[in-house]
Design a protein around this motif. Structure first.
Motif, PDB file in Angstrom:
ATOM      1  N   VAL A 193       9.450  19.000  -2.345  1.00 32.62           N
ATOM      2  CA  VAL A 193       9.993  17.812  -1.658  1.00 32.62           C
ATOM      3  C   VAL A 193       9.896  16.644  -2.643  1.00 32.62           C
ATOM      4  N   PRO A 194      11.031  16.252  -3.250  1.00 28.40           N
ATOM      5  CA  PRO A 194      10.984  15.102  -4.167  1.00 28.40           C
ATOM      6  C   PRO A 194      10.942  13.789  -3.388  1.00 28.40           C
ATOM      7  N   THR A 195      10.049  12.889  -3.784  1.00 27.96           N
ATOM      8  CA  THR A 195       9.931  11.600  -3.091  1.00 27.96           C
ATOM      9  C   THR A 195       9.597  10.482  -4.088  1.00 27.96           C
ATOM     10  N   MET A 196       9.761   9.256  -3.597  1.00 27.50           N
ATOM     11  CA  MET A 196       9.283   8.088  -4.351  1.00 27.50           C
ATOM     12  C   MET A 196       8.057   7.491  -3.660  1.00 27.50           C
ATOM     13  N   GLY A 197       7.464   8.237  -2.728  1.00 28.92           N
ATOM     14  CA  GLY A 197       6.211   7.795  -2.126  1.00 28.92           C
ATOM     15  C   GLY A 197       6.376   6.782  -1.002  1.00 28.92           C
ATOM     16  N   ALA A 244      16.664   3.854  11.074  1.00 30.58           N
ATOM     17  CA  ALA A 244      16.287   4.997  10.234  1.00 30.58           C
ATOM     18  C   ALA A 244      15.050   4.622   9.427  1.00 30.58           C
ATOM     19  N   MET A 245      14.075   5.497   9.419  1.00 25.99           N
ATOM     20  CA  MET A 245      12.859   5.186   8.665  1.00 25.99           C
ATOM     21  C   MET A 245      13.168   5.120   7.176  1.00 25.99           C
ATOM     22  N   SER A 246      12.534   4.187   6.518  1.00 29.64           N
ATOM     23  CA  SER A 246      12.730   4.013   5.078  1.00 29.64           C
ATOM     24  C   SER A 246      11.530   3.256   4.532  1.00 29.64           C
ATOM     25  N   PHE A 306       4.916   7.115   2.073  1.00 28.75           N
ATOM     26  CA  PHE A 306       5.392   8.083   3.057  1.00 28.75           C
ATOM     27  C   PHE A 306       5.501   7.522   4.464  1.00 28.75           C
ATOM     28  N   HIS A 307       6.533   7.994   5.156  1.00 30.40           N
ATOM     29  CA  HIS A 307       6.715   7.744   6.589  1.00 30.40           C
ATOM     30  C   HIS A 307       7.115   9.079   7.207  1.00 30.40           C
ATOM     31  N   GLU A 308       7.490   9.029   8.493  1.00 28.11           N
ATOM     32  CA  GLU A 308       7.770  10.306   9.165  1.00 28.11           C
ATOM     33  C   GLU A 308       9.013  11.015   8.624  1.00 28.11           C
ATOM     34  N   GLY A 309       9.912  10.264   7.973  1.00 27.64           N
ATOM     35  CA  GLY A 309      11.040  10.927   7.301  1.00 27.64           C
ATOM     36  C   GLY A 309      10.506  11.885   6.236  1.00 27.64           C
ATOM     37  N   HIS A 310       9.589  11.416   5.422  1.00 26.40           N
ATOM     38  CA  HIS A 310       8.992  12.264   4.382  1.00 26.40           C
ATOM     39  C   HIS A 310       8.196  13.420   4.995  1.00 26.40           C
ATOM     40  N   THR A 311       7.375  13.077   6.001  1.00 22.61           N
ATOM     41  CA  THR A 311       6.489  14.138   6.518  1.00 22.61           C
ATOM     42  C   THR A 311       7.294  15.202   7.266  1.00 22.61           C
ATOM     43  N   SER A 312       8.460  14.816   7.806  1.00 22.69           N
ATOM     44  CA  SER A 312       9.294  15.845   8.465  1.00 22.69           C
ATOM     45  C   SER A 312       9.794  16.844   7.412  1.00 22.69           C
ATOM     46  N   LEU A 313      10.076  16.362   6.205  1.00 24.01           N
ATOM     47  CA  LEU A 313      10.511  17.280   5.137  1.00 24.01           C
ATOM     48  C   LEU A 313       9.336  18.153   4.684  1.00 24.01           C
ATOM     49  N   MET A 314       8.146  17.546   4.687  1.00 25.63           N
ATOM     50  CA  MET A 314       6.950  18.336   4.328  1.00 25.63           C
ATOM     51  C   MET A 314       6.747  19.465   5.344  1.00 25.63           C
ATOM     52  N   GLY A 342      17.067  18.017   5.845  1.00 22.61           N
ATOM     53  CA  GLY A 342      16.294  17.660   7.040  1.00 22.61           C
ATOM     54  C   GLY A 342      16.994  16.511   7.772  1.00 22.61           C
ATOM     55  N   PRO A 343      16.915  16.478   9.106  1.00 23.54           N
ATOM     56  CA  PRO A 343      17.585  15.422   9.879  1.00 23.54           C
ATOM     57  C   PRO A 343      16.987  14.039   9.614  1.00 23.54           C
ATOM     58  N   THR A 344      17.773  12.999   9.922  1.00 23.28           N
ATOM     59  CA  THR A 344      17.292  11.617   9.766  1.00 23.28           C
ATOM     60  C   THR A 344      16.272  11.308  10.850  1.00 23.28           C
ATOM     61  N   ILE A 345      15.119  10.841  10.445  1.00 20.42           N
ATOM     62  CA  ILE A 345      14.074  10.470  11.409  1.00 20.42           C
ATOM     63  C   ILE A 345      14.148   8.960  11.620  1.00 20.42           C
ATOM     64  N   ARG A 346      14.064   8.558  12.903  1.00 22.22           N
ATOM     65  CA  ARG A 346      14.276   7.155  13.263  1.00 22.22           C
ATOM     66  C   ARG A 346      13.088   6.569  14.011  1.00 22.22           C
ATOM     67  N   ILE A 376      13.877  20.378  -0.594  1.00 20.55           N
ATOM     68  CA  ILE A 376      14.228  19.813   0.708  1.00 20.55           C
ATOM     69  C   ILE A 376      14.544  18.327   0.566  1.00 20.55           C
ATOM     70  N   PHE A 377      15.676  17.925   1.137  1.00 21.14           N
ATOM     71  CA  PHE A 377      16.139  16.539   1.053  1.00 21.14           C
ATOM     72  C   PHE A 377      16.534  16.051   2.444  1.00 21.14           C
ATOM     73  N   GLY A 378      16.469  14.729   2.653  1.00 28.24           N
ATOM     74  CA  GLY A 378      16.791  14.153   3.956  1.00 28.24           C
ATOM     75  C   GLY A 378      18.263  13.796   4.064  1.00 28.24           C
ATOM     76  N   LEU A 379      18.821  14.035   5.239  1.00 30.55           N
ATOM     77  CA  LEU A 379      20.216  13.662   5.486  1.00 30.55           C
ATOM     78  C   LEU A 379      20.396  12.161   5.612  1.00 30.55           C
ATOM     79  N   LYS A 380      19.299  11.433   5.739  1.00 29.78           N
ATOM     80  CA  LYS A 380      19.394   9.970   5.744  1.00 29.78           C
ATOM     81  C   LYS A 380      20.166   9.498   4.511  1.00 29.78           C
ATOM     82  N   ASP A 381      19.845  10.132   3.365  1.00 26.04           N
ATOM     83  CA  ASP A 381      20.545   9.808   2.119  1.00 26.04           C
ATOM     84  C   ASP A 381      21.651  10.847   1.944  1.00 26.04           C
ATOM     85  N   TYR A 382      22.678  10.720   2.764  1.00 25.20           N
ATOM     86  CA  TYR A 382      23.674  11.779   2.896  1.00 25.20           C
ATOM     87  C   TYR A 382      24.401  12.052   1.583  1.00 25.20           C
TER      88      TYR A 382
HETATM   89  P1  AMP Z   1      12.564   8.557  -0.983  1.00 25.38           P
HETATM   90  O1  AMP Z   1      11.074   8.562  -1.125  1.00 25.38           O
HETATM   91  O2  AMP Z   1      13.096   7.383  -0.226  1.00 25.38           O
HETATM   92  O3  AMP Z   1      13.277   8.797  -2.296  1.00 25.38           O
HETATM   93  O4  AMP Z   1      12.938   9.796  -0.068  1.00 25.38           O
HETATM   94  C1  AMP Z   1      12.461  11.077  -0.357  1.00 25.38           C
HETATM   95  C2  AMP Z   1      13.170  12.066   0.539  1.00 25.38           C
HETATM   96  O5  AMP Z   1      12.921  11.718   1.914  1.00 25.38           O
HETATM   97  C3  AMP Z   1      14.694  12.055   0.353  1.00 25.38           C
HETATM   98  O6  AMP Z   1      15.180  13.394   0.435  1.00 25.38           O
HETATM   99  C4  AMP Z   1      15.155  11.227   1.516  1.00 25.38           C
HETATM  100  O7  AMP Z   1      16.478  11.543   1.926  1.00 25.38           O
HETATM  101  C5  AMP Z   1      14.163  11.616   2.587  1.00 25.38           C
HETATM  102  N1  AMP Z   1      14.101  10.601   3.642  1.00 25.38           N
HETATM  103  C6  AMP Z   1      13.888   9.264   3.493  1.00 25.38           C
HETATM  104  N2  AMP Z   1      13.950   8.643   4.691  1.00 25.38           N
HETATM  105  C7  AMP Z   1      14.208   9.607   5.608  1.00 25.38           C
HETATM  106  C8  AMP Z   1      14.393   9.610   7.022  1.00 25.38           C
HETATM  107  N3  AMP Z   1      14.305   8.500   7.745  1.00 25.38           N
HETATM  108  N4  AMP Z   1      14.636  10.790   7.640  1.00 25.38           N
HETATM  109  C9  AMP Z   1      14.715  11.939   6.919  1.00 25.38           C
HETATM  110  N5  AMP Z   1      14.541  12.002   5.584  1.00 25.38           N
HETATM  111  C10 AMP Z   1      14.305  10.853   4.938  1.00 25.38           C
END
Ligand code: AMP
Length: 280
Positions: free
Chosen positions: A27-31, A183-185, A33-41, A173-177, A145-151
């Protein structure tokens, strides 16, 4: 949970896991973390035997006037969350190791980066695909695994993975709100309380436009006007783009059909928010 900063050490560790026959997930991330990230985890935990979370704020994907310096960071909190979601490893390389110099080798996915965020953030997706290719090469995951938030990011990464023949399954993974639809960010933290109050208008506008589409309206301008009406309920919005695009090729449409995506990028103060809704 291991915390690995060194690239050779990460390569060694991932290879070792693969030798043992384990399915490696990334799961690549920029840290921050919120529930968007943890849903991908969670998806990663279900599908992989060995789960790596990479945490790297990638300078290559930020433009010169963008928010690299103010991007939120909290490594201690992130470590706790990754542990809670049972990651096996956090890979947290240094900037100096990832980019000893401005890289001459970059990965670019053409065409798909012409639209939406690719247009308003020149070079952004090249930065994203370059870092993801590097992470793939270091970790050699079986699935990512990547989030659909960043479609758009998801579509571009899927294209890169296929065309460069990486034997990696890309999972969305679906967008978590938040409860009010925002949308969480990680960037939401930078919203003032006034901006935060106005923020749900974006998703509400997308929902209204989708409802209008489901009621039979196909004219994109009319759908986007509905979205605009919602944003205009607050004086705080500055629109970057609003568009209806093909769900796979991402080119803009005049007449919407099922499978298309309504995508939006807006500024609330200095914070840029993106969101989208699929017409299905
Ligand atoms: P980021 O740390 O913002 O680069 O995001 C890391 C990963 O988490 C990417 O695949 C994003 O698309 C995903 N992500 C970020 N926000 C959300 C969200 N609200 N719901 C689902 N996935 C997300």
């Amino acid at each position: 949970m291991k915390i690995i900063h060194s690239i050779p050490e990460m390569q060694q560790e991932a290879l070792e896991q693969k030798k043992q026959g384990k399915v490696v997930g990334l799961v690549p991330t920029m840290g921050y973390f919120h529930e968007g990230h943890t849903s991908l985890m969670q998806i990663g935990r279900e599908q992989a035997d060995y789960l790596v979370i990479s945490l790297f704020v990638n300078p290559l994907q930020f433009g010169p006037s963008e928010d690299f310096d103010t991007y939120p960071r909290d490594f201690e909190r992130d470590k706790k969350l990754a542990r809670k979601y049972e990651a096996d490893c956090i890979f947290n390389p240094s900037r100096k190791d990832m980019y000893p110099a401005s890289p001459l080798t970059r990965v670019k996915v053409h065409k798909l980066d012409r639209y939406l965020c690719g247009r308003s953030r020149p070079g952004h997706f090249e930065g994203v695909t370059t870092i993801v290719a590097k992470l793939y090469n270091i970790i050699l995951p079986d699935l990512a695994i990547f989030g659909l938030k960043d479609y758009q990011q998801y579509i571009i990464i899927k294209q890169m993975t296929e065309e460069l023949h990486y034997p990696i399954k890309v999972i969305a993974g679906p967008t978590i709100r938040e409860e009010d639809g925002l949308a969480m960010s990680s960037r939401n933290k930078n919203l003032s309380s006034e901006e935060r109050q106005a923020a749900p208008l974006l998703y509400r506008g997308l929902q209204n436009a989708r409802q209008q589409f489901l009621n039979g309206e196909k004219d994109v301008e009319k759908l986007l006007n509905t979205l605009r009406d919602s944003l205009h309920q607050s004086p705080l919005y500055r629109i970057d783009y609003l568009a209806v695009v093909d769900g796979q090729k991402l080119y803009p449409k005049k007449h919407a059909q099922r499978g298309d995506v309504i995508a939006a990028a807006v500024f609330l103060g200095k914070t840029r928010l993106i969101d989208k809704i699929i017409l299905e």
